[in-house]
Enzyme design. Structure first.
Site, PDB file in Angstrom:
ATOM      1  N   GLY A 254      26.439 -14.262  -7.504  1.00 17.06           N
ATOM      2  CA  GLY A 254      25.443 -13.663  -8.446  1.00 17.06           C
ATOM      3  C   GLY A 254      24.359 -14.578  -8.460  1.00 17.06           C
ATOM      4  O   GLY A 254      23.823 -15.375  -7.657  1.00 17.06           O
ATOM      5  N   SER A 255      23.447 -14.839  -9.672  1.00 14.08           N
ATOM      6  CA  SER A 255      22.175 -15.296  -9.945  1.00 14.08           C
ATOM      7  C   SER A 255      22.598 -16.646  -9.696  1.00 14.08           C
ATOM      8  O   SER A 255      21.334 -17.783  -9.751  1.00 14.08           O
ATOM      9  CB  SER A 255      21.528 -15.050 -11.147  1.00 14.08           C
ATOM     10  OG  SER A 255      21.307 -13.637 -10.976  1.00 14.08           O
ATOM     11  N   THR A 256      23.643 -17.466  -9.407  1.00 14.79           N
ATOM     12  CA  THR A 256      23.683 -18.680  -9.561  1.00 14.79           C
ATOM     13  C   THR A 256      23.160 -19.509  -7.992  1.00 14.79           C
ATOM     14  O   THR A 256      22.931 -20.658  -7.854  1.00 14.79           O
ATOM     15  CB  THR A 256      25.133 -19.279  -9.431  1.00 14.79           C
ATOM     16  OG1 THR A 256      25.977 -18.837  -8.651  1.00 14.79           O
ATOM     17  CG2 THR A 256      25.885 -19.030 -10.832  1.00 14.79           C
ATOM     18  N   VAL A 257      23.009 -18.338  -7.136  1.00 14.58           N
ATOM     19  CA  VAL A 257      22.313 -18.866  -5.829  1.00 14.58           C
ATOM     20  C   VAL A 257      20.694 -18.764  -5.826  1.00 14.58           C
ATOM     21  O   VAL A 257      20.078 -19.135  -4.715  1.00 14.58           O
ATOM     22  CB  VAL A 257      22.871 -18.043  -4.548  1.00 14.58           C
ATOM     23  CG1 VAL A 257      24.386 -17.854  -4.486  1.00 14.58           C
ATOM     24  CG2 VAL A 257      22.408 -16.468  -4.848  1.00 14.58           C
ATOM     25  N   LYS A 258      20.004 -18.394  -6.981  1.00 16.13           N
ATOM     26  CA  LYS A 258      18.632 -18.239  -6.857  1.00 16.13           C
ATOM     27  C   LYS A 258      18.014 -19.676  -6.598  1.00 16.13           C
ATOM     28  O   LYS A 258      16.914 -19.380  -6.034  1.00 16.13           O
ATOM     29  CB  LYS A 258      18.355 -17.621  -8.097  1.00 16.13           C
ATOM     30  CG  LYS A 258      18.426 -15.921  -8.233  1.00 16.13           C
ATOM     31  CD  LYS A 258      18.061 -15.394  -9.399  1.00 16.13           C
ATOM     32  CE  LYS A 258      18.637 -13.905  -9.500  1.00 16.13           C
ATOM     33  NZ  LYS A 258      18.144 -13.194 -10.825  1.00 16.13           N
TER      34      LYS A 258
END
Length: 569
Positions: free
Chosen positions: A294-298
């Protein structure tokens, strides 16, 4: 004297001489045999005697201990006894078998059956690893052919807290799971050998001759800090129970050298009593289970955008009207954020802004940047069953694949890999191998990014835990935190995603300006209302790191002004 009497006397003399000759021959034969056995070939009787009374008995080697980084024991082997019998000595109708069966809580019929079915053997276990009290009761029975053998039983003082990490050994003290399996060759000692005399009852006489001494296994000092392990275990367990989640995992890594300081899973198990458990209960989810991050890779998407030269800290991205259509699919933000910069992208967790960056970067470069953070690669820890994850080949990417990769869909990683990826941000662009063993000296890593880009992105990430960000519940008093939340829909078995099932994620670095620790948290399928990573997983980080900063004596880097002036004075 008559002729008949003379003949009778001659016959009697002949018989007497014959008997005498026979005795003389027997005496000569016995004498020769005695000389043969005692003088010419003395080894025969010695061998026969030894074969009946001497045995070469293995001396069990002590298995090495697993210790935490401060020397606290995590796995130790304690001496115990096992009961065995010699079916060639113990009779099936031995009257005291009933008493033995009662002491050992086994069936007397089973005992008799084992004696009968192993009649040609000399050694059969009755019961392994009994208590000292039971050992004394068995010894007191004094049954011919029943004896005790000294062995070792593995014991885990920390129980559930380190269960998935350490794993366990089987009844023969051989590693079966976790680090017990990884380092089994080092932990296992070399058995010794002792020549023992067995008495007429089949029991070994004490003492004996030591032929080869046993060599104990090595003690291994792990990188784990038991204090942080306890903190993380209790914080994660509390979060999983509070949100009625299916499971959870958390990992803390020292960004400077790649040492794992804590690794926990929920639910856990008691390695000292595994009755009724299955192999699925022993799975170390932090290393083996894969998920879409999810958004942890942004932050990694932002790194790729900065490295491409197409974006900088002042770049503005239009996210209006809060919906972005790509290849017939809508990508949505929580609300319309309008025109935002890269720092706001991370603070508000904009899917649209992240997608627009990914669509501008050349696919092969985007893939390489994600790979440089260690995704879809071995961590270097060599934990049994470790999953590498996946990062699809950019040659087959569709436009939608690039857009969704920007916010963590279409790839797979583990909690360990996610924590390791954040160490690259914290270690100014150096990818370190992961270690479960305490390292000595400087550990060499691989530089994969420039330090300037890493510092820029860490500075942007600090906004997430500040007012207006998605990770305000991850804040740690008096410390800066560089972090990112994530909320990913769970993939459905038949394809697509569940509408109402999620994985709550969080990853962060502390202190942000002088990083020491990176932590990743994944809580699977929370129920009861809250499911956002900022509400479910972020508080675990705050709770653990508040204690960790104190325990590790890490200096605050975000003191209020009046405290800062006092400290400077």
């Amino acid at each position: 004297m008559s002729r008949q009497q003379n003949k009778s006397m001659q016959t009697g003399a002949w018989r007497l001489n014959l008997v005498r000759s026979g005795f003389i021959l027997i005496a000569i034969g016995l004498g020769w045999r005695l000389i043969d056995l005692q003088v010419l070939n003395p080894d025969f009787l010695r061998y026969q005697g030894d074969a009946r009374h001497l045995r070469q008995v293995p001396v069990v080697a002590h298995r090495g201990m697993l210790l935490d980084r401060h020397g606290e024991p995590l796995a130790i082997s304690t001496p115990v006894h096992s009961v065995w019998l010699n079916p060639q000595v113990v009779a099936e109708d031995e009257p005291r078998l009933n008493e033995l069966a009662n002491v050992l809580a086994v069936s007397v019929d089973n005992l008799r059956s084992r004696i009968a079915s192993n009649a040609r053997r000399e050694f059969v276990y009755v019961r392994r690893h009994i208590t000292p009290e039971l050992s004394e009761q068995v010894r007191a029975l004094n049954i011919r052919g029943v004896a005790l053998q000294r062995e070792y039983k593995r014991y885990y003082p920390t129980g559930e807290v380190t269960a998935h990490l350490l794993g366990f050994t089987n009844i023969d003290d051989v590693g079966q799971e976790g680090l017990e399996l990884s380092y089994d060759a080092l932990l296992t000692g070399v058995p010794g050998l002792r020549r023992m005399v067995r008495d007429s009852r089949g029991n070994f006489v004490g003492g004996g001759e030591l032929i080869r001494p046993a060599k104990a296994g090595e003690n291994i000092q792990l990188s784990i800090d038991l204090r942080l392990q306890y903190l993380t275990y209790h914080a994660l367990k509390s979060a999983v129970e509070r949100h009625n989640a299916s499971s959870g995992s958390a990992v803390i890594i020292d960004v400077r050298n790649g040492e794992v300081l804590a690794m926990v899973n929920q639910p856990s198990f008691n390695p000292n009593n595994r009755a009724g458990l299955s192999s699925a209960d022993f799975r170390n989810r932090a290393v083996i289970d894969l998920f879409e991050p999810g958004s942890t890779v942004k932050p990694f998407t932002v790194v790729s955008g900065l490295r491409s030269g197409l974006f900088d800290e002042k770049s503005i991205i239009n996210t209006h009207p809060g919906v972005f259509r790509v290849s017939g699919h809508n990508i949505r933000d929580f609300r319309d954020y309008g025109m935002i910069d890269l720092a706001t992208l991370l603070q508000k967790s904009s899917n649209i802004a992240a997608s627009k960056i990914a669509l501008e970067v050349e696919p092969r470069q985007l893939w390489q940047d994600f790979a440089n953070f260690g995704f879809a690669q071995e961590s270097g820890a060599y934990f049994p069953g470790e999953a590498m994850g996946s990062l699809p080949d950019p040659s087959v990417w569709r436009t939608l694949d690039r857009a969704t990769l920007a916010y963590g869909y279409g790839m797979a990683t583990s909690t360990l890999q996610l924590a390791r990826a954040y160490t690259v941000l914290g270690n100014d662009g150096i990818l370190m191998p992961v270690s479960f063993v305490k390292t000595s000296g400087k550990v060499r890593g691989k530089r994969v990014f420039s330090s300037d880009v890493m510092r820029q992105v860490r500075s942007m990430m600090k906004l997430s835990s500040q007012p207006g960000g998605t990770a305000t519940r991850a804040a740690v008093s008096n410390y800066t935190v560089a972090s990112k939340t994530g909320t990913a829909r769970k993939a459905a078995a038949g394809g697509g995603y569940h509408e109402d099932r999620y994985q709550s994620l969080f990853a962060g670095i502390i202190p942000a300006d002088n990083p020491r620790l990176a932590m990743a948290i994944m809580i699977d399928d929370p129920k009861g209302g809250d499911y956002y990573g900022g509400l479910v997983a972020a508080p675990v980080f705050s709770e653990v790191m508040t204690g960790a900063m104190r325990l590790l004596n890490i200096a605050p880097d975000d003191l209020p002004d009046h405290h800062l002036k006092v400290a400077q004075q």
